[in-house]
Motif scaffolding. Structure first.
Motif, PDB file in Angstrom:
ATOM      1  N   LEU A 100       0.827  -1.218   0.000  1.00  0.00           N
ATOM      2  CA  LEU A 100       0.000   0.000   0.000  1.00  0.00           C
ATOM      3  C   LEU A 100       0.862   1.269   0.000  1.00  0.00           C
ATOM      4  O   LEU A 100       0.436   2.307  -0.499  1.00  0.00           O
ATOM      5  CB  LEU A 100      -0.928   0.006   1.226  1.00  0.00           C
ATOM      6  CG  LEU A 100      -2.112  -0.971   1.176  1.00  0.00           C
ATOM      7  CD1 LEU A 100      -2.829  -1.023   2.523  1.00  0.00           C
ATOM      8  CD2 LEU A 100      -3.101  -0.570   0.084  1.00  0.00           C
ATOM      9  N   ARG A 154      -6.832  -0.901   2.869  1.00  0.00           N
ATOM     10  CA  ARG A 154      -6.898   0.121   1.833  1.00  0.00           C
ATOM     11  C   ARG A 154      -8.055   1.104   2.113  1.00  0.00           C
ATOM     12  O   ARG A 154      -7.918   2.312   1.946  1.00  0.00           O
ATOM     13  CB  ARG A 154      -7.084  -0.528   0.452  1.00  0.00           C
ATOM     14  CG  ARG A 154      -6.803   0.449  -0.682  1.00  0.00           C
ATOM     15  CD  ARG A 154      -6.825  -0.201  -2.025  1.00  0.00           C
ATOM     16  NE  ARG A 154      -8.138  -0.768  -2.322  1.00  0.00           N
ATOM     17  CZ  ARG A 154      -8.444  -1.369  -3.477  1.00  0.00           C
ATOM     18  NH1 ARG A 154      -7.519  -1.500  -4.417  1.00  0.00           N
ATOM     19  NH2 ARG A 154      -9.641  -1.860  -3.690  1.00  0.00           N
ATOM     20  N   ASN A 202      -7.068   3.456   4.840  1.00  0.00           N
ATOM     21  CA  ASN A 202      -6.206   4.521   4.310  1.00  0.00           C
ATOM     22  C   ASN A 202      -7.030   5.598   3.606  1.00  0.00           C
ATOM     23  O   ASN A 202      -6.787   6.789   3.767  1.00  0.00           O
ATOM     24  CB  ASN A 202      -5.172   3.953   3.324  1.00  0.00           C
ATOM     25  CG  ASN A 202      -4.060   3.208   4.050  1.00  0.00           C
ATOM     26  OD1 ASN A 202      -4.031   3.165   5.274  1.00  0.00           O
ATOM     27  ND2 ASN A 202      -3.144   2.615   3.294  1.00  0.00           N
ATOM     28  N   ASP A 203      -8.012   5.155   2.819  1.00  0.00           N
ATOM     29  CA  ASP A 203      -8.886   6.131   2.137  1.00  0.00           C
ATOM     30  C   ASP A 203      -9.588   7.003   3.164  1.00  0.00           C
ATOM     31  O   ASP A 203      -9.669   8.217   3.032  1.00  0.00           O
ATOM     32  CB  ASP A 203      -9.974   5.399   1.324  1.00  0.00           C
ATOM     33  CG  ASP A 203      -9.423   4.877   0.006  1.00  0.00           C
ATOM     34  OD1 ASP A 203      -8.305   5.292  -0.359  1.00  0.00           O
ATOM     35  OD2 ASP A 203     -10.109   4.059  -0.628  1.00  0.00           O
TER      36      ASP A 203
END
Lengths: 245, 187
Positions: free
Chosen positions: A12, A42, A45-46
């Motif tokens: 990532l 993921r 993180n967004d």
């Protein structure tokens, strides 16, 4: 060998060589657990890089809490004033009965307001006729045009007599249009039907209709039911019952 | 209390204009609150639902994906009602009845996946804000691809190796918080 969390994080963060990336992507395809963990990380993180949303949450929190604190301060002052008023009323018991009569007449006005409109439909083009009629009805209802809304709610009921939502909102239209007998009929019928989401509201509005018609025994009977069956409006019902007695 | 037209509201939400947001709250929250209280929720539930309603609308505005054909009052009411009904349907025995009811509740353009995404992100962001400030900053800088040297300067930390280790610990702590939340759902 590094654990799968390190592995995912390296991917990532773009910290892998091309060969490592290919190897990782191949593992993703064949290992569902790895894929699940990867998707979670993921998404996290967004989410944490949504500065604008984080900022909006903070602003809204501030506004909502600020707006609630100020009324609380006012509430304190009102409470103090109310306490004095209670004292005055107690020592002025002699006037109480006359005041009670006035109060009974204003109970409906104090507790009634039209039930909020619900509406909104994904796309009218692919909806059936009933839904389109409901849409029209709620457009009028939302604009406080209860005469026109009633016409559309009635059309819905002609097509589908079991549509309790339409019947409930029609009864509110009839109250607004001062057609209390009709409202009473619709609401009584809704109470009989029982197994629907407007059942409690129907009881409450019927009690209010009786209050407005000055049928105090009937109102009392329904309000007692509201209390006994622990309906949402129980606190208000208890206050009204005290005032009635 | 002044009324607001749809254009002003949309612009105000997009720009996160505090005065407009305050007005939106003053004008529309009482209706939402009444509905939630009537539907056996609390005042805190009403505030939470209102906040999420505005955030969902903000997301739609940002994506250029809002279709505001009715009044904003109806729109936000429908969005909040939808959020509350979805929450209730998770808990209540009569979920089936609610689902039937929700057939009429379909809101113009808020899809279920948008609602679910917002719910997930809300949870992640809640736990992100539980991290110490240095962790929050560190993770955000890393994810924005800020060079290690700049991160070190900004946070006043000399060792780049330390920063990498710290970043890893912060992220693992965040994932632990999230996975131990009772509302966390495995996909």
């Amino acid at each position: 060998m590094e654990n799968k969390f390190d592995w995912i994080e390296k991917y990532l963060m773009n910290e892998m060589s091309v060969r490592e990336q290919i190897e990782f992507e191949e593992s993703l395809r064949t290992n569902p657990d790895l894929m699940k963990e990867f998707l979670l990380r993921r998404r996290i993180n967004d989410a944490i890089t949504e500065d604008d949303i984080l900022n909006l949450r903070q602003n809204l929190n501030h506004i909502i809490n600020l707006e609630t604190e100020e009324p609380n301060k006012r509430l304190y002052i009102y409470s103090a004033v109310a306490a004095i008023l209670v004292f005055v009323i107690v020592v002025s018991g002699i006037f109480l009965n006359r005041e009670k009569q006035v109060e009974k007449n204003s109970l409906f006005a104090s507790y009634y307001s039209a039930y909020p409109a619900m509406m909104s439909f994904r796309s009218l083009s692919d909806q059936n006729d009933t839904t389109k009629l409901m849409y029209e009805a709620f457009n009028f209802y939302d604009e406080n045009e209860y005469d026109s809304a009633a016409v559309y709610f009635k059309m819905v009921l002609e097509k589908d007599a079991t549509n309790t939502m339409s019947q409930f909102y029609l009864s509110v239209c009839e109250i607004e249009n001062n057609n209390l007998i009709e409202a009473e009929e619709y609401l009584s019928d809704l109470i009989q039907k029982k197994n629907h989401i407007f059942w409690e509201q129907s009881n409450w509005y019927l009690a209010l209709v009786y209050l407005k018609q000055n049928e105090l025994d009937s109102a009392e009977s329904i309000l007692n039911k509201v209390v006994q069956e622990n309906m949402t409006q129980k606190p208000d019902a208890e206050i009204i019952l005290k005032k009635l007695n | 209390m002044r009324s607001l037209d749809n254009k002003t509201i949309v612009q105000g939400i997009r720009n996160q204009d505090k005065e407009i947001l305050k007005s939106i709250y003053s004008i529309y929250f009482p209706t939402i609150k009444r509905f939630i209280l009537d539907a056996k929720g609390s005042e805190q539930d009403a505030k939470d639902v209102f906040q999420e309603g505005i955030i969902i609308i903000y997301r739609k505005i940002k994506e250029g994906n809002i279709n505001l054909t009715s009044s904003f009052k109806s729109y936000i009411y429908s969005v909040c009602r939808f959020i509350w009904m979805k929450q209730l349907s998770k808990e209540r025995e009569n979920a089936e009845q609610l689902d039937v009811y929700l057939e009429y509740e379909e809101i113009p353009d808020v899809r279920l996946d948008e609602y679910e995404k917002n719910e997930q992100y809300k949870l992640y962001q809640k736990h992100f804000l539980r991290l110490e400030k240095e962790c929050q900053k560190l993770l955000q800088l890393f994810l924005k691809n800020v060079p290690l040297k700049e991160i070190a300067d900004e946070l006043g930390i000399g060792s780049q190796q330390y920063i990498k280790r710290k970043k890893y610990k912060c992220k693992e702590q965040l994932v632990r918080y999230i996975k131990s939340d009772p509302n966390f759902k495995e996909e």
